[in-house]
Write an enzyme that holds these catalytic residues in place. Structure first.
Site, PDB file in Angstrom:
ATOM      1  N   SER A  20       0.832  -1.212   0.000  1.00  0.00           N
ATOM      2  CA  SER A  20       0.000   0.000   0.000  1.00  0.00           C
ATOM      3  C   SER A  20       0.864   1.258   0.000  1.00  0.00           C
ATOM      4  O   SER A  20       0.544   2.238  -0.675  1.00  0.00           O
ATOM      5  CB  SER A  20      -0.944   0.016   1.204  1.00  0.00           C
ATOM      6  OG  SER A  20      -1.902  -1.013   1.086  1.00  0.00           O
ATOM      7  N   ALA A  38     -11.753   2.392  -1.223  1.00  0.00           N
ATOM      8  CA  ALA A  38     -11.560   1.510  -0.066  1.00  0.00           C
ATOM      9  C   ALA A  38     -12.570   0.377  -0.124  1.00  0.00           C
ATOM     10  O   ALA A  38     -13.768   0.613  -0.243  1.00  0.00           O
ATOM     11  CB  ALA A  38     -11.741   2.309   1.222  1.00  0.00           C
ATOM     12  N   THR A  39     -12.084  -0.849  -0.036  1.00  0.00           N
ATOM     13  CA  THR A  39     -12.970  -2.011  -0.120  1.00  0.00           C
ATOM     14  C   THR A  39     -13.231  -2.664   1.232  1.00  0.00           C
ATOM     15  O   THR A  39     -14.025  -3.593   1.314  1.00  0.00           O
ATOM     16  CB  THR A  39     -12.383  -3.068  -1.081  1.00  0.00           C
ATOM     17  OG1 THR A  39     -11.118  -3.495  -0.581  1.00  0.00           O
ATOM     18  CG2 THR A  39     -12.234  -2.507  -2.487  1.00  0.00           C
ATOM     19  N   HIS A  54      -5.488   4.570   8.536  1.00  0.00           N
ATOM     20  CA  HIS A  54      -5.155   4.649   7.112  1.00  0.00           C
ATOM     21  C   HIS A  54      -5.582   5.998   6.533  1.00  0.00           C
ATOM     22  O   HIS A  54      -4.841   6.620   5.769  1.00  0.00           O
ATOM     23  CB  HIS A  54      -5.831   3.512   6.324  1.00  0.00           C
ATOM     24  CG  HIS A  54      -5.104   2.224   6.361  1.00  0.00           C
ATOM     25  ND1 HIS A  54      -4.019   1.955   5.552  1.00  0.00           N
ATOM     26  CD2 HIS A  54      -5.296   1.109   7.104  1.00  0.00           C
ATOM     27  CE1 HIS A  54      -3.581   0.740   5.806  1.00  0.00           C
ATOM     28  NE2 HIS A  54      -4.330   0.203   6.739  1.00  0.00           N
ATOM     29  N   ASP A  85      -7.677  -0.258  -2.891  1.00  0.00           N
ATOM     30  CA  ASP A  85      -7.028  -0.977  -1.802  1.00  0.00           C
ATOM     31  C   ASP A  85      -8.115  -1.651  -0.975  1.00  0.00           C
ATOM     32  O   ASP A  85      -8.774  -0.993  -0.169  1.00  0.00           O
ATOM     33  CB  ASP A  85      -6.203  -0.007  -0.962  1.00  0.00           C
ATOM     34  CG  ASP A  85      -5.151  -0.702  -0.126  1.00  0.00           C
ATOM     35  OD1 ASP A  85      -5.146  -1.946  -0.068  1.00  0.00           O
ATOM     36  OD2 ASP A  85      -4.331   0.001   0.490  1.00  0.00           O
TER      37      ASP A  85
END
Length: 177
Positions: A20, A38-39, A54, A85
């Site tokens: 990342s 964002a997942t 994050h 990500d």
């Protein structure tokens, strides 16, 4: 943007490998507005804290789009360079929702190819460990391997990251990485 910048980059690695961080650095050197897709879903306090950290680490100059399921829709709303990500959590969400992995992957690939600006996808390499002891875990490991292969096939650049060090598997990284 540097003279060379891949349209689609796939960054693979294990947990805490630095994948990342490398992806974020790529986004920064693009010089384009940055969108972060964002997942992850926050199912508990530890995950909520991890997500908050994050976001704080990235800073305010990112547009964050939360898309645990609808990556195609998120890409349609994104602007500039996009960091997804991560593909691993997206696949987890598809599997847990009993979605059609092949159909959703095909739609994702079409959307990635159609997106006009660079896209960087982070994904985990989960096939180097032991054989899982249950069917769901084995099915996930196999599906993740197939997804990574599909993404690598269409990517201009594929990089494996171990201990924070990038290893270019396909294509090249822009100067400055």
């Amino acid at each position: 943007m540097p003279d060379f910048f891949p349209h689609l980059s796939l960054i693979l690695g294990g947990a805490r490998s630095g994948k990342s961080r490398l992806a974020e650095k790529l986004c920064h050197i693009s010089g384009l507005p940055r969108s972060y897709i964002a997942t992850a879903e926050a199912w508990d306090d530890e995950m909520r804290a991890r997500i908050a950290q994050h976001i704080a680490d990235r800073g305010a100059d990112w547009t964050t789009i939360e898309a645990p399921h609808d990556l195609v829709g998120a890409l349609a709303r994104a602007k500039g360079v996009v960091l997804i990500d991560c593909a691993t959590l997206w696949l987890t969400n598809v599997m847990l929702a009993e979605g059609d992995i092949d159909a959703e992957t095909a739609q994702l690939i079409a959307a990635l190819q159609a997106y006009p600006d660079p896209v960087i996808i982070v994904s985990n390499e989960v096939g180097w460990g032991i054989v899982p002891d249950n069917r769901l875990a084995r099915d996930f490991r196999d599906a993740q391997g197939r997804l990574n292969q599909r993404l690598a096939e269409i990517a201009d650049t594929v990089v494996g990251v171990m201990a924070g060090l990038p290893l270019v598997l396909k294509g090249q990284l822009p100067v400055g990485i």
